[in-house]
Design a protein around this motif. Structure first.
Motif, PDB file in Angstrom:
ATOM      1  N   PHE A  71       0.909  -0.945  -0.142  1.00  0.00           N
ATOM      2  CA  PHE A  71      -0.042  -0.109  -0.018  1.00  0.00           C
ATOM      3  C   PHE A  71       0.809   1.337   0.043  1.00  0.00           C
ATOM      4  O   PHE A  71       0.569   2.273  -0.621  1.00  0.00           O
ATOM      5  N   ARG A  72       1.973   1.233   0.805  1.00  0.00           N
ATOM      6  CA  ARG A  72       2.804   2.246   0.962  1.00  0.00           C
ATOM      7  C   ARG A  72       3.762   2.674  -0.468  1.00  0.00           C
ATOM      8  O   ARG A  72       3.814   3.711  -0.966  1.00  0.00           O
ATOM      9  N   GLN A  73       4.014   1.559  -0.991  1.00  0.00           N
ATOM     10  CA  GLN A  73       4.655   1.541  -2.412  1.00  0.00           C
ATOM     11  C   GLN A  73       3.733   2.362  -3.503  1.00  0.00           C
ATOM     12  O   GLN A  73       4.073   3.040  -4.076  1.00  0.00           O
ATOM     13  N   ARG A 103     -14.063   5.243   2.281  1.00  0.00           N
ATOM     14  CA  ARG A 103     -15.042   3.941   2.521  1.00  0.00           C
ATOM     15  C   ARG A 103     -14.231   3.119   3.572  1.00  0.00           C
ATOM     16  O   ARG A 103     -14.921   2.733   4.320  1.00  0.00           O
ATOM     17  N   HIS A 104     -12.702   3.290   3.545  1.00  0.00           N
ATOM     18  CA  HIS A 104     -12.208   2.395   4.497  1.00  0.00           C
ATOM     19  C   HIS A 104     -12.560   3.006   6.016  1.00  0.00           C
ATOM     20  O   HIS A 104     -12.757   2.257   7.176  1.00  0.00           O
ATOM     21  N   VAL A 105     -12.354   4.330   5.996  1.00  0.00           N
ATOM     22  CA  VAL A 105     -12.621   4.791   7.450  1.00  0.00           C
ATOM     23  C   VAL A 105     -14.014   4.834   7.852  1.00  0.00           C
ATOM     24  O   VAL A 105     -14.406   4.900   9.008  1.00  0.00           O
ATOM     25  N   ALA A 118      -9.782   8.767  13.598  1.00  0.00           N
ATOM     26  CA  ALA A 118      -9.364  10.140  13.782  1.00  0.00           C
ATOM     27  C   ALA A 118      -8.106  10.378  12.875  1.00  0.00           C
ATOM     28  O   ALA A 118      -7.914  11.296  11.903  1.00  0.00           O
ATOM     29  N   TYR A 119      -6.994   9.115  12.891  1.00  0.00           N
ATOM     30  CA  TYR A 119      -5.924   9.252  12.072  1.00  0.00           C
ATOM     31  C   TYR A 119      -6.393   8.979  10.660  1.00  0.00           C
ATOM     32  O   TYR A 119      -5.825   9.804   9.672  1.00  0.00           O
ATOM     33  N   LEU A 120      -7.167   8.042  10.294  1.00  0.00           N
ATOM     34  CA  LEU A 120      -7.569   7.837   9.021  1.00  0.00           C
ATOM     35  C   LEU A 120      -8.269   9.226   8.175  1.00  0.00           C
ATOM     36  O   LEU A 120      -7.920   9.400   7.170  1.00  0.00           O
TER      37      LEU A 120
HETATM   38  C1  HEM Z   1     -12.658  -4.529  10.298  1.00  0.00           C
HETATM   39  C2  HEM Z   1     -11.980  -4.144   9.270  1.00  0.00           C
HETATM   40  C3  HEM Z   1     -10.741  -3.152   9.378  1.00  0.00           C
HETATM   41  C4  HEM Z   1     -10.508  -2.391  10.580  1.00  0.00           C
HETATM   42  C5  HEM Z   1     -11.355  -2.143  11.834  1.00  0.00           C
HETATM   43  C6  HEM Z   1      -9.426  -1.351  10.177  1.00  0.00           C
HETATM   44  C7  HEM Z   1      -8.796  -0.814  10.925  1.00  0.00           C
HETATM   45  C8  HEM Z   1      -7.714   0.428  10.546  1.00  0.00           C
HETATM   46  C9  HEM Z   1      -7.178   1.353  11.353  1.00  0.00           C
HETATM   47  C10 HEM Z   1      -7.728   1.615  12.851  1.00  0.00           C
HETATM   48  C11 HEM Z   1      -6.151   1.789  10.711  1.00  0.00           C
HETATM   49  C12 HEM Z   1      -5.169   2.770  11.266  1.00  0.00           C
HETATM   50  C13 HEM Z   1      -3.954   2.333  11.579  1.00  0.00           C
HETATM   51  C14 HEM Z   1      -3.702   1.606  13.001  1.00  0.00           C
HETATM   52  O1  HEM Z   1      -3.780   2.190  14.028  1.00  0.00           O
HETATM   53  O2  HEM Z   1      -3.966   0.501  13.036  1.00  0.00           O
HETATM   54  C15 HEM Z   1      -6.104   1.155   9.383  1.00  0.00           C
HETATM   55  C16 HEM Z   1      -5.000   1.370   8.531  1.00  0.00           C
HETATM   56  C17 HEM Z   1      -5.126   0.824   7.331  1.00  0.00           C
HETATM   57  N1  HEM Z   1      -5.913  -0.304   6.649  1.00  0.00           N
HETATM   58 FE1  HEM Z   1      -7.374  -1.045   7.754  1.00  0.00          FE
HETATM   59  N2  HEM Z   1      -8.756  -1.930   8.750  1.00  0.00           N
HETATM   60  C18 HEM Z   1      -9.980  -2.610   8.301  1.00  0.00           C
HETATM   61  C19 HEM Z   1     -10.019  -3.412   7.195  1.00  0.00           C
HETATM   62  C20 HEM Z   1      -8.905  -3.227   6.262  1.00  0.00           C
HETATM   63  C21 HEM Z   1      -8.658  -3.740   4.848  1.00  0.00           C
HETATM   64  C22 HEM Z   1      -9.717  -4.954   4.226  1.00  0.00           C
HETATM   65  C23 HEM Z   1      -7.686  -3.260   4.511  1.00  0.00           C
HETATM   66  C24 HEM Z   1      -7.162  -3.839   3.112  1.00  0.00           C
HETATM   67  C25 HEM Z   1      -5.850  -3.860   2.688  1.00  0.00           C
HETATM   68  C26 HEM Z   1      -6.863  -2.399   5.002  1.00  0.00           C
HETATM   69  C27 HEM Z   1      -5.954  -1.616   4.684  1.00  0.00           C
HETATM   70  C28 HEM Z   1      -5.296  -0.838   5.578  1.00  0.00           C
HETATM   71  C29 HEM Z   1      -4.220   0.178   5.319  1.00  0.00           C
HETATM   72  C30 HEM Z   1      -3.611   0.217   3.932  1.00  0.00           C
HETATM   73  C31 HEM Z   1      -3.869   0.821   6.096  1.00  0.00           C
HETATM   74  C32 HEM Z   1      -3.123   2.292   6.458  1.00  0.00           C
HETATM   75  C33 HEM Z   1      -3.796   3.609   5.799  1.00  0.00           C
HETATM   76  C34 HEM Z   1      -3.123   4.781   6.173  1.00  0.00           C
HETATM   77  O3  HEM Z   1      -2.278   4.845   6.474  1.00  0.00           O
HETATM   78  O4  HEM Z   1      -3.349   5.828   5.144  1.00  0.00           O
HETATM   79  N3  HEM Z   1      -7.611  -2.202   6.393  1.00  0.00           N
HETATM   80  N4  HEM Z   1      -6.906   0.495   9.157  1.00  0.00           N
END
Ligand code: HEM
Length: 266
Positions: free
Chosen positions: A118-120, A223-225, A245-247
């Motif tokens: 994702f970072r790449q 959509r992710h947030v 909040a970060y997202l």
């Molecule tokens: C229940 C499902 C999910 C939850 C609750 C969730 C939660 C989060 C949270 C809270 C973060 C912020 C970083 C941290 O402190 O962990 C994050 C970052 C991220 N998540 Fe998810 N996530 C989910 C599903 C997914 C899925 C399916 C993907 C697909 C690859 C994904 C990819 C990422 C990526 C790439 C980041 C980094 C985003 C950035 O730094 O801009 N996540 N996720």
């Protein structure tokens, strides 16, 4: 001596399905039913990230070899993949907060935060951020790949070089810039883009596909947030950030700012 006959290729062997289908190993006891979905969907995303990088590198190479038609064709494929990637979040949204909680603790500090691919992709699209490097151990394969992407030209750089070869007056500073820096909006580039939109349909089409790409990535972030908010509310992330909040703070940054700046002047 006769070589032993090679086994005929099968669906199973060509796709290495024995290996692929042995890679889904839930950590929860039971295991909890929804952990399988969580693992599969993340693995599918990583495969799409791999394909996106493969295609984005091709777009840059096609710009470098002055092949705008093929570059545009490849951009369309990337946009189609991105749409599927955004739509896939619907599947994960069928998992309720309690279903996620049933195995969340077993993720420990693992998080999408640590997704190297994702970072790449972000770096290749111009969203360079040195802090992201430190999340990967020095000397690891992932760190090396990311360090290379950090200093490498972005898709936007490849496009500007192409435009310069097409005769557009791209300022020299843009062609020799430090690629590890974020692209700043620039009046001279905006004048070129205005010219393109008015007179050069071929390059204007490419600009539109780049805007689509920018919008597509923003859509994924949004959509992710929203999914994160509905699943964990405002709890911190497993990766150690403030979570939603970060997202939220990553939304609203344009990858190709000049393409947005000119809209009100057209
Ligand atoms: C229940 C499902 C999910 C939850 C609750 C969730 C939660 C989060 C949270 C809270 C973060 C912020 C970083 C941290 O402190 O962990 C994050 C970052 C991220 N998540 Fe998810 N996530 C989910 C599903 C997914 C899925 C399916 C993907 C697909 C690859 C994904 C990819 C990422 C990526 C790439 C980041 C980094 C985003 C950035 O730094 O801009 N996540 N996720």
């Amino acid at each position: 001596m006769n070589e032993p006959p090679e086994a005929a290729v099968t669906y199973q062997s060509y796709l290495q399905l024995d290996k692929l289908l042995s890679l889904q190993t839930p950590r929860s006891t039971g295991p909890e039913h929804d952990e399988m979905l969580f693992i599969v969907i993340h693995q599918v995303y990583e495969l799409w990230f791999k394909e996106m990088l493969h295609e984005l590198d091709r777009v840059a190479a096609l710009f470098r070899s002055d092949n705008p038609h093929r570059a545009q064709h490849t951009l369309k494929r990337i946009l189609t993949i991105l749409k599927v990637m955004v739509a896939q979040l619907d599947i994960l949204e069928t998992m309720t907060p309690l279903e996620f909680l049933s195995f969340r603790a077993r993720l420990e500090a693992a998080s999408g935060f640590q997704s190297n691919q994702f970072r790449q992709i972000e770096f290749l699209l111009g969203a360079k951020n040195e802090n992201a490097l430190s999340r990967f151990p020095e000397g690891s394969q992932g760190r090396i790949a990311l360090e290379q992407r950090f200093v490498a030209p972005t898709i936007w750089d490849a496009f500007l070089h192409y435009l310069a070869r097409e005769g557009y007056p791209v300022p020299a500073g843009h062609l020799t810039r430090d690629h590890s820096r974020l692209v700043e909006p620039t009046p001279e580039i905006q004048e070129i883009l205005l010219d393109i939109y008015r007179k050069d349909a071929k390059s204007a089409e490419i600009c539109e596909r780049l805007v689509d790409l920018d919008e597509g990535i923003a859509e994924w972030r949004y959509r992710h947030v929203r999914m994160v908010e509905r699943t964990i509310g405002n709890k911190p992330g497993t990766g150690g950030s403030r979570g939603a909040a970060y997202l939220q703070s990553t939304i609203g940054r344009n990858l190709f700012p000049d393409l947005w700046e000119i809209r009100s002047r057209l």
